[in-house]
Design a protein around this motif. Structure first.
Motif, mmCIF file in Angstrom:
data_model
loop_
_atom_site.group_PDB
_atom_site.id
_atom_site.type_symbol
_atom_site.label_atom_id
_atom_site.label_comp_id
_atom_site.label_asym_id
_atom_site.label_seq_id
_atom_site.Cartn_x
_atom_site.Cartn_y
_atom_site.Cartn_z
ATOM 1 N N LEU A 53 43.157 17.812 13.546
ATOM 2 C CA LEU A 53 43.634 16.789 13.985
ATOM 3 C C LEU A 53 43.967 16.786 15.559
ATOM 4 C CD1 LEU A 53 44.809 13.880 13.419
ATOM 5 C CD2 LEU A 53 47.228 15.109 13.003
ATOM 6 N N ARG A 54 44.443 17.821 15.996
ATOM 7 C CA ARG A 54 44.658 17.783 17.559
ATOM 8 C C ARG A 54 43.578 17.997 18.259
ATOM 9 N NH1 ARG A 54 49.448 20.350 16.420
ATOM 10 N NH2 ARG A 54 48.454 22.466 16.072
ATOM 11 N N ASP A 55 42.752 18.838 17.795
ATOM 12 C CA ASP A 55 41.270 19.041 18.494
ATOM 13 C C ASP A 55 40.616 17.690 18.465
ATOM 14 O OD1 ASP A 55 42.266 21.571 19.007
ATOM 15 O OD2 ASP A 55 40.690 22.554 17.502
ATOM 16 N N PHE A 60 38.459 13.131 21.313
ATOM 17 C CA PHE A 60 38.252 11.652 21.254
ATOM 18 C C PHE A 60 38.840 10.798 22.548
ATOM 19 C CE2 PHE A 60 39.334 7.184 20.218
ATOM 20 C CZ PHE A 60 38.224 6.859 20.112
ATOM 21 N N LEU A 61 40.126 11.324 22.914
ATOM 22 C CA LEU A 61 40.929 10.761 24.071
ATOM 23 C C LEU A 61 40.139 11.282 25.264
ATOM 24 C CD1 LEU A 61 44.379 10.911 22.667
ATOM 25 C CD2 LEU A 61 43.103 8.922 23.299
ATOM 26 N N SER A 62 39.672 12.481 25.428
ATOM 27 C CA SER A 62 39.276 13.024 26.542
ATOM 28 C C SER A 62 37.993 12.007 26.717
ATOM 29 C CB SER A 62 39.163 14.489 26.605
ATOM 30 O OG SER A 62 40.090 15.039 26.518
ATOM 31 N N THR A 63 36.953 12.102 25.697
ATOM 32 C CA THR A 63 35.852 11.432 25.882
ATOM 33 C C THR A 63 35.921 10.030 26.460
ATOM 34 O OG1 THR A 63 34.717 12.797 24.418
ATOM 35 C CG2 THR A 63 33.764 10.779 24.762
ATOM 36 N N LEU A 109 36.870 11.530 14.052
ATOM 37 C CA LEU A 109 38.190 11.114 13.987
ATOM 38 C C LEU A 109 38.366 10.423 12.887
ATOM 39 C CD1 LEU A 109 40.415 11.700 16.217
ATOM 40 C CD2 LEU A 109 40.200 9.219 17.011
ATOM 41 N N ALA A 110 37.484 9.673 12.455
ATOM 42 C CA ALA A 110 37.788 8.977 11.262
ATOM 43 C C ALA A 110 38.056 9.873 10.177
ATOM 44 C CB ALA A 110 36.385 8.057 10.974
#
Length: 187
Positions: A53-55, A60-63, A109-110
Motif C-alpha cells: 500500500l505504501r509503495d 502513484f503520488l510521485s508519478t 493503486l486500484a
C-alpha cells in the motif's frame, strides 16, 4: 488376587495415565505452536500488505506530481518561449510518458486502496488529464501549427491556471486521504 497382579495392574494403570498426560501435554503444546505460527504468518502478510500500500501510493503520488510539474514546465516554455523547439518537443514527449506512467500506477493503486480513496485518486487523475487534454496538449499543437506558419501564439495562461488549481486541489485531497489510509494500516 495376588499382590503381584495388583501391583502389575496398578503399574499398567499408572503408565496409561502418565502416557495420556504426556500425549495431552504434547497435543496442547502443538496447538499453541500452530496458533503462534498462524499469527506470525498473518502479521507477516499484514506487514507485506501495508508495505505494498505504501509503495503503491508513493509511486502513484510521485508519478502524478511529476506529471503535474512537467505540464507546468511545458506550459511555461510555451508561454514564454525560452526553450528551443527541440527542448519543447522533449518536454511534450515527457508529458506523454508521464501520462502512460500514471495509467500504470492507477491500475496498481486500484488493487490496494479502499473504494472511497480510489474515487479520490480517479478525481485527481481526471483533473490532471483535463489540464493536459484541454489546455496543454492543444496549446502545444497550436504552438506547432503557429511555428510552421511563422505566427506568434496567443498566451493561454488563464485556462491553464484555472485547471492547474483544480488539479492541485484534487491531488492534495487525494494525498490527505492516502495518508489517512496508510496511517490506519500502520496502527
Amino acid at each position: 488376587m495376588s499382590s503381584e497382579i495388583i501391583t502389575g495392574v496398578v503399574g499398567l494403570l499408572g503408565a496409561a495415565i502418565g502416557s495420556s498426560g504426556t500425549l495431552s501435554t504434547a497435543w496442547v503444546t502443538s496447538r499453541g505452536d500452530r496458533r503462534k505460527a498462524l499469527e506470525q504468518q498473518a502479521q507477516a502478510r499484514s506487514s507485506q500488505e501495508r508495505q505494498l500500500l505504501r509503495d503503491s501510493c508513493t509511486a502513484f503520488l510521485s508519478t502524478m506530481s511529476e506529471y503535474n510539474t512537467t505540464l507546468w514546465a511545458l506550459a511555461d516554455a510555451l508561454a514564454n518561449g525560452y526553450l528551443d523547439d527541440a527542448a519543447v518537443t522533449a518536454l511534450y514527449q515527457r508529458v506523454t510518458g508521464c501520462y502512460h506512467e500514471v495509467s500504470r500506477a492507477k491500475v496498481t493503486l486500484a488493487l490496494v486502496l479502499p473504494e472511497d480513496v480510489q474515487a479520490q485518486a480517479v478525481d485527481a487523475v481526471n483533473a490532471v488529464l483535463a489540464l493536459d487534454d484541454t489546455v496543454v496538449r492543444p496549446w502545444y499543437l497550436a504552438w506547432n501549427a503557429a511555428k510552421a506558419d511563422g505566427k506568434k501564439l496567443n498566451n493561454r495562461w488563464g485556462p491553464f491556471i484555472d485547471k492547474r488549481a483544480a488539479a492541485d486541489e484534487a491531488l492534495t485531497t487525494m494525498g490527505d486521504a492516502v495518508k489517512k489510509v496508510i496511517g490506519a494500516a500502520d496502527s
